[in-house]
Design an enzyme around this catalytic site. Sequence first.
Site, PDB file in Angstrom:
ATOM      1  N   SER A 174      42.389  43.227  39.164  1.00 56.73           N
ATOM      2  CA  SER A 174      43.219  43.399  40.364  1.00 56.73           C
ATOM      3  C   SER A 174      43.269  44.887  40.675  1.00 56.73           C
ATOM      4  O   SER A 174      43.131  45.725  39.766  1.00 56.73           O
ATOM      5  CB  SER A 174      44.640  42.896  40.095  1.00 56.73           C
ATOM      6  OG  SER A 174      45.527  43.338  41.105  1.00 56.73           O
ATOM      7  N   TYR A 203      52.047  43.206  34.947  1.00 60.32           N
ATOM      8  CA  TYR A 203      50.841  42.785  35.680  1.00 60.32           C
ATOM      9  C   TYR A 203      49.827  43.931  35.746  1.00 60.32           C
ATOM     10  O   TYR A 203      48.634  43.738  35.474  1.00 60.32           O
ATOM     11  CB  TYR A 203      51.228  42.316  37.087  1.00 60.32           C
ATOM     12  CG  TYR A 203      50.085  41.693  37.849  1.00 60.32           C
ATOM     13  CD1 TYR A 203      49.626  40.421  37.532  1.00 60.32           C
ATOM     14  CD2 TYR A 203      49.459  42.371  38.893  1.00 60.32           C
ATOM     15  CE1 TYR A 203      48.572  39.839  38.227  1.00 60.32           C
ATOM     16  CE2 TYR A 203      48.412  41.796  39.599  1.00 60.32           C
ATOM     17  CZ  TYR A 203      47.978  40.526  39.261  1.00 60.32           C
ATOM     18  OH  TYR A 203      46.935  39.954  39.954  1.00 60.32           O
TER      19      TYR A 203
HETATM   20  P1  NAD Z   1      47.079  31.212  42.035  1.00 57.24           P
HETATM   21  O1  NAD Z   1      48.463  31.270  41.484  1.00 57.24           O
HETATM   22  O2  NAD Z   1      46.810  30.445  43.284  1.00 57.24           O
HETATM   23  O3  NAD Z   1      46.063  30.711  40.898  1.00 57.24           O
HETATM   24  C1  NAD Z   1      46.202  31.020  39.546  1.00 57.24           C
HETATM   25  C2  NAD Z   1      45.849  29.775  38.749  1.00 57.24           C
HETATM   26  O4  NAD Z   1      45.884  30.103  37.361  1.00 57.24           O
HETATM   27  C3  NAD Z   1      46.849  28.639  38.985  1.00 57.24           C
HETATM   28  O5  NAD Z   1      46.176  27.460  39.400  1.00 57.24           O
HETATM   29  C4  NAD Z   1      47.519  28.458  37.625  1.00 57.24           C
HETATM   30  O6  NAD Z   1      47.843  27.108  37.329  1.00 57.24           O
HETATM   31  C5  NAD Z   1      46.449  29.000  36.690  1.00 57.24           C
HETATM   32  N1  NAD Z   1      47.035  29.409  35.423  1.00 57.24           N
HETATM   33  C6  NAD Z   1      48.113  30.190  35.224  1.00 57.24           C
HETATM   34  N2  NAD Z   1      48.388  30.282  33.914  1.00 57.24           N
HETATM   35  C7  NAD Z   1      47.447  29.560  33.258  1.00 57.24           C
HETATM   36  C8  NAD Z   1      47.195  29.268  31.891  1.00 57.24           C
HETATM   37  N3  NAD Z   1      47.988  29.737  30.908  1.00 57.24           N
HETATM   38  N4  NAD Z   1      46.135  28.498  31.570  1.00 57.24           N
HETATM   39  C9  NAD Z   1      45.337  28.004  32.546  1.00 57.24           C
HETATM   40  N5  NAD Z   1      45.534  28.229  33.862  1.00 57.24           N
HETATM   41  C10 NAD Z   1      46.577  28.999  34.215  1.00 57.24           C
HETATM   42  O7  NAD Z   1      46.650  32.724  42.249  1.00 57.24           O
HETATM   43  P2  NAD Z   1      45.266  33.334  42.788  1.00 57.24           P
HETATM   44  O8  NAD Z   1      45.617  34.244  43.878  1.00 57.24           O
HETATM   45  O9  NAD Z   1      44.247  32.286  43.016  1.00 57.24           O
HETATM   46  O10 NAD Z   1      44.894  34.217  41.520  1.00 57.24           O
HETATM   47  C11 NAD Z   1      43.683  34.095  40.808  1.00 57.24           C
HETATM   48  C12 NAD Z   1      43.455  35.388  40.062  1.00 57.24           C
HETATM   49  O11 NAD Z   1      43.350  36.460  40.996  1.00 57.24           O
HETATM   50  C13 NAD Z   1      44.582  35.769  39.103  1.00 57.24           C
HETATM   51  O12 NAD Z   1      44.011  36.325  37.923  1.00 57.24           O
HETATM   52  C14 NAD Z   1      45.342  36.835  39.882  1.00 57.24           C
HETATM   53  O13 NAD Z   1      46.034  37.709  39.035  1.00 57.24           O
HETATM   54  C15 NAD Z   1      44.202  37.513  40.609  1.00 57.24           C
HETATM   55  N6  NAD Z   1      44.564  38.276  41.804  1.00 57.24           N
HETATM   56  C16 NAD Z   1      45.148  37.671  42.873  1.00 57.24           C
HETATM   57  C17 NAD Z   1      45.458  38.428  43.988  1.00 57.24           C
HETATM   58  C18 NAD Z   1      46.108  37.812  45.195  1.00 57.24           C
HETATM   59  O14 NAD Z   1      46.670  38.549  46.018  1.00 57.24           O
HETATM   60  N7  NAD Z   1      46.048  36.506  45.372  1.00 57.24           N
HETATM   61  C19 NAD Z   1      45.175  39.802  44.021  1.00 57.24           C
HETATM   62  C20 NAD Z   1      44.571  40.373  42.919  1.00 57.24           C
HETATM   63  C21 NAD Z   1      44.255  39.608  41.821  1.00 57.24           C
END
Ligand code: NAD
Length: 251
Positions: A133, A146
């Site tokens: 991120s 985070y």
């Molecule tokens: P999201 O919450 O839609 O998806 C995250 C998924 O991870 C969820 O389906 C959740 O059930 C799963 N998860 C959480 N804990 C878990 C565990 N212990 N075991 C298995 N699965 C687990 O969020 P997203 O936006 O799709 O995020 C995906 C990745 O992108 C993450 O690593 C997040 O930190 C990163 N990210 C997101 C953003 C954003 O703005 N959306 C920005 C930068 C980085």
Amino acid sequence: MTGAGGNIGLATALRLAEMGTDIALLDMNPEALAKAEAAVREKGVKAESYVCDVTSETSVNDVVSQVVADFGKIDFLFNNAGYQGAFAPVQDYPAEDFPKVLNINVTGAFHVLKAVSRHMIANGFGRIVNTASMAGVKGPPNMAAYGASKGAIIALTETAALDLAPYNIRVNAISPGYMGPGFMWDRQVELQAKANTQYFSTNPEEVSKQMIGSVPMRRYGDINEIPGVVAFLLGDDSSFMTGVNLEISGG
Ligand code: NAD
């Protein structure tokens, strides 16, 4: 792919499926997984879903063995499950949330990386993308756990790239910045406003403007601007790249 039931995971699964890739979908949320599996199958590729908590090494090892049994081999890993954690200045940050975030985002990603890379080594081929991120590139206010966890993912990517290079396995990372609209955007805007610090307004609408104003391209990113970058890092067009972190952040 982990985090396959989430926004970035599903969008990426659909893109990879359109490219003809069979996909094992891993997530801890069974309902989200079922929806993702149905959507990916509509693209005409093989898709199986596996309920898996990445914080449990046993759960990860069992599921990875099952995926190999079901698919024959694993060529690509999108190591993407994550949790954003609380929003509070470091001096007030809830102590119980810190290890929770580190456990999911770092230890969980390590469990998956370890289990899958052992299989890839035996297979003589592997392409891995870890989701970091922009919070790991430059720590944002109020997100101690985070930011620390995603900084760790960038370092883990670099180390894994070195350790696995002799085995024809490339390991890279992506760092999305502000992505929206939707739940993650609304949550961070609201919680940054509630955190009440000098960096953001206490009015969520104003926070939204402040965040977008800090992006050179003056907008948030669309989730669908991520999958192509993942596909690039998993594919042959990035054949001489390993250990890099690609920023998807509007500048
Ligand atoms: P999201 O919450 O839609 O998806 C995250 C998924 O991870 C969820 O389906 C959740 O059930 C799963 N998860 C959480 N804990 C878990 C565990 N212990 N075991 C298995 N699965 C687990 O969020 P997203 O936006 O799709 O995020 C995906 C990745 O992108 C993450 O690593 C997040 O930190 C990163 N990210 C997101 C953003 C954003 O703005 N959306 C920005 C930068 C980085």
